[in-house]
Design a protein around this motif. Structure first.
Motif, PDB file in Angstrom:
ATOM      1  N   ARG A  97       0.830  -1.215   0.000  1.00  0.00           N
ATOM      2  CA  ARG A  97       0.000   0.000   0.000  1.00  0.00           C
ATOM      3  C   ARG A  97       0.857   1.255   0.000  1.00  0.00           C
ATOM      4  N   ALA A  98       1.889   1.269   0.820  1.00  0.00           N
ATOM      5  CA  ALA A  98       2.750   2.443   0.909  1.00  0.00           C
ATOM      6  C   ALA A  98       3.491   2.683  -0.399  1.00  0.00           C
ATOM      7  N   SER A  99       3.994   1.626  -0.997  1.00  0.00           N
ATOM      8  CA  SER A  99       4.730   1.771  -2.259  1.00  0.00           C
ATOM      9  C   SER A  99       3.832   2.288  -3.370  1.00  0.00           C
ATOM     10  N   VAL A 100       2.642   1.729  -3.471  1.00  0.00           N
ATOM     11  CA  VAL A 100       1.704   2.172  -4.511  1.00  0.00           C
ATOM     12  C   VAL A 100       1.330   3.638  -4.301  1.00  0.00           C
ATOM     13  N   THR A 101       1.128   4.037  -3.056  1.00  0.00           N
ATOM     14  CA  THR A 101       0.758   5.429  -2.767  1.00  0.00           C
ATOM     15  C   THR A 101       1.884   6.393  -3.133  1.00  0.00           C
ATOM     16  N   VAL A 102       3.098   6.092  -2.690  1.00  0.00           N
ATOM     17  CA  VAL A 102       4.220   7.007  -2.950  1.00  0.00           C
ATOM     18  C   VAL A 102       4.559   7.047  -4.440  1.00  0.00           C
ATOM     19  N   VAL A 103       4.600   5.898  -5.088  1.00  0.00           N
ATOM     20  CA  VAL A 103       4.907   5.867  -6.521  1.00  0.00           C
ATOM     21  C   VAL A 103       3.783   6.532  -7.316  1.00  0.00           C
ATOM     22  N   LEU A 105       7.741  10.586   1.550  1.00  0.00           N
ATOM     23  CA  LEU A 105       8.663   9.450   1.544  1.00  0.00           C
ATOM     24  C   LEU A 105       9.219   9.192   2.943  1.00  0.00           C
ATOM     25  N   PHE A 106       9.633  10.246   3.634  1.00  0.00           N
ATOM     26  CA  PHE A 106      10.144  10.075   4.994  1.00  0.00           C
ATOM     27  C   PHE A 106       9.040   9.647   5.950  1.00  0.00           C
ATOM     28  N   PHE A 107       7.844  10.206   5.798  1.00  0.00           N
ATOM     29  CA  PHE A 107       6.719   9.810   6.633  1.00  0.00           C
ATOM     30  C   PHE A 107       6.386   8.332   6.431  1.00  0.00           C
TER      31      PHE A 107
END
Length: 124
Positions: free
Chosen positions: A43-49, A88-90
């Protein structure tokens, strides 16, 4: 041509091999460990990308929006880039908290189970 008959494997008969019981951690715990690792990370990767791709697409297809001044020389595009950097840091901080709170305790229990049963590294 007839193939040589073979005895059914343990997974075909429902029987577990004799060495599986004392060594292996419960499969449900391993599945949960994998689920915990992948659930947040995906989930985090999809959101940031996705956010990164949105900024790229906006800069290509809406340059006027990205060049819009928000305050002095600070533009919407610059603000978006800085927001992605902060996101990204968050995300890394939240991932670390997630892993420490949920993943590490389960991994510790599995490690203790391995040590308790005497299964060393490399043994199956």
């Amino acid at each position: 041509m007839n193939p040589v008959p073979r005895p059914p494997a343990h997974h075909e008969t429902g029987d577990a091999p004799a060495t599986a019981a004392p060594y292996g951690p419960p499969p449900a715990d391993l599945r949960e460990l994998r689920r915990l690792r992948l659930a947040f990370g995906t989930r985090a990767s999809v959101t940031v990308v996705g956010g990164y791709l949105l900024v790229i697409l906006l800069s290509g297809f809406a340059p006027g929006l990205m060049a819009a001044a928000l305050w002095g020389h600070l533009t919407f595009g610059l603000t978006s880039g800085l927001a992605l950097f902060a996101a990204l840091f968050f995300t890394a901080w939240r991932y670390d908290r997630h892993m420490r709170a949920r993943f590490d305790p389960l991994a510790g229990r599995l490690r203790a189970h391995r040590d308790r049963t005497g299964a060393g590294r490399g043994e199956r």
